[in-house]
Write a protein that holds these residues in place. Structure first.
Motif, PDB file in Angstrom:
ATOM      1  N   ILE A  70      -3.087 -16.584 -15.516  1.00 16.66           N
ATOM      2  CA  ILE A  70      -2.431 -17.876 -15.284  1.00 16.66           C
ATOM      3  C   ILE A  70      -3.201 -19.004 -15.978  1.00 16.66           C
ATOM      4  O   ILE A  70      -2.605 -19.909 -16.576  1.00 16.66           O
ATOM      5  CB  ILE A  70      -2.306 -18.157 -13.770  1.00 16.66           C
ATOM      6  N   ALA A  81      -0.217 -16.565  -8.412  1.00 18.39           N
ATOM      7  CA  ALA A  81      -1.499 -16.114  -8.957  1.00 18.39           C
ATOM      8  C   ALA A  81      -2.153 -15.238  -7.907  1.00 18.39           C
ATOM      9  O   ALA A  81      -2.481 -15.709  -6.813  1.00 18.39           O
ATOM     10  CB  ALA A  81      -2.390 -17.292  -9.306  1.00 18.39           C
ATOM     11  N   ILE A 122      -2.404 -24.680 -10.552  1.00 15.62           N
ATOM     12  CA  ILE A 122      -1.201 -23.842 -10.528  1.00 15.62           C
ATOM     13  C   ILE A 122       0.029 -24.690 -10.222  1.00 15.62           C
ATOM     14  O   ILE A 122       1.102 -24.484 -10.811  1.00 15.62           O
ATOM     15  CB  ILE A 122      -1.379 -22.689  -9.522  1.00 15.62           C
ATOM     16  N   ASN A 170      -7.913 -24.738  -7.881  1.00 13.39           N
ATOM     17  CA  ASN A 170      -6.975 -23.760  -8.441  1.00 13.39           C
ATOM     18  C   ASN A 170      -5.551 -24.036  -7.986  1.00 13.39           C
ATOM     19  O   ASN A 170      -4.596 -23.877  -8.759  1.00 13.39           O
ATOM     20  CB  ASN A 170      -7.397 -22.339  -8.050  1.00 13.39           C
ATOM     21  N   THR A 185       2.748 -25.766  -2.465  1.00 12.44           N
ATOM     22  CA  THR A 185       1.707 -24.834  -2.889  1.00 12.44           C
ATOM     23  C   THR A 185       1.077 -24.205  -1.651  1.00 12.44           C
ATOM     24  O   THR A 185       0.681 -24.917  -0.725  1.00 12.44           O
ATOM     25  CB  THR A 185       0.627 -25.533  -3.730  1.00 12.44           C
TER      26      THR A 185
END
Length: 288
Positions: free
Chosen positions: A133, A185, A172, A168, A198
């Motif tokens: 990713i 991910a 993403i 992270n 998220t």
């Protein structure tokens, strides 16, 4: 409207019912090394696998499929052509496309194949490890630098931990928003984002990376679950089902003093035995 984790858990039962009632015809152009495991995983979660690759029949196959899964694990010129034919047809028929960019960032061929698919077609979801990713994030101009994977495995410096989870998650989320897709991910902690919501998922077992194809199986069942529901809810049920099946398989292996071969079999068994009560009870999720 999702206000907290309990709202996500409440949706699991309905989503899993939809997935199994739909029995999505899941067309997989996937890694020949793991194709049998992928087909069995799709069957176990409640989908119907179709593993066609010949260019002559792909337009017909995609036209009747509920979802297309593309895995670039073992590339060839013929397979790349098949990926483009299938993706073009899928966009014409509004068929969801799930991309597993195996080893992107390692070779120019994988980089080009991945970004051509992302730039030329509407990709519904991308499922890869965090190094893959991040490689896409670099190629897409969202990240300045990225680490190179160890073959198809995650780079040790990229492993998602509690300490780097927030950063992270933000990366993403930004990438999902830019590419207008849903991204999953996977790693010791998984991150799922559609660019708006998220979520971190802290389930699974460290024996899962020790069998060939656990990631390929996950991408295939993500496809079946999206084909039976929607990108975010389907991906969440898929990752929970896979990870919790892994936890249960490990417990069975330890109980019987067995190894990775038995673990693979139990993993499929517990995917088949997935139920909403178990997913809801065992899910360890957090909105980021």
């Amino acid at each position: 409207m999702i206000n907290d984790e309990s709202d996500l858990l409440k949706k699991i039962d309905e989503t899993l019912k939809d997935i199994r009632e739909k029995n999505a015809l899941t067309h997989c152009i996937t890694n020949s090394v793991t194709i049998n495991d992928c087909a069995n995983a799709v069957l176990a979660i409640g989908g119907s696998p179709f593993m066609a690759e010949d260019a002559e029949e792909l337009e017909e196959v995609v036209t009747i499929a509920d979802v297309l899964v593309i895995n670039i694990g073992k590339l060839s010129k013929e397979q790349i052509e098949s990926m483009h034919i299938s993706s073009k047809t899928a966009n014409k028929t509004n068929t969801p496309i799930i991309l597993d960019p195996v080893g992107v960032g390692v070779t120019e061929l994988r980089n080009k194949t991945t970004m051509d698919l992302i730039n030329d077609y509407d990709i519904t979801a991308i499922r890869g490890n965090i190094t893959e990713i991040k490689a896409i994030a670099k190629l897409a101009g969202v990240l300045d630098e990225s680490n190179t994977a160890k073959g198809v495995d995650v780079n040790i410096d990229d492993i998602i931990t509690e300490e780097n989870l927030k950063d992270n998650g933000e990366l993403i989320c930004e990438l999902a928003s830019k590419l207008n897709t849903t991204i999953l991910a996977s790693g010791p902690i998984d991150i799922l984002s559609d660019g708006n919501l998220t979520v971190a998922i802290d389930n699974g077992d460290d024996m899962m990376p020790l069998i060939t194809g656990s990631g390929c199986m996950l991408s295939s069942i993500v496809g079946s679950c999206i084909g039976g529901s929607n990108p975010f809810d389907g991906s969440l049920v898929a990752i929970l089902a896979m990870n919790i099946a892994g936890e249960r398989a490990r417990a069975k292996v330890d109980e019987k003093d067995e190894g990775t071969g038995s673990f693979r079999t139990y993993l499929i068994d517990y995917l088949y035995k997935t139920d909403s009560e178990t997913l809801t009870e065992k899910a360890n999720i957090k909105i980021l």
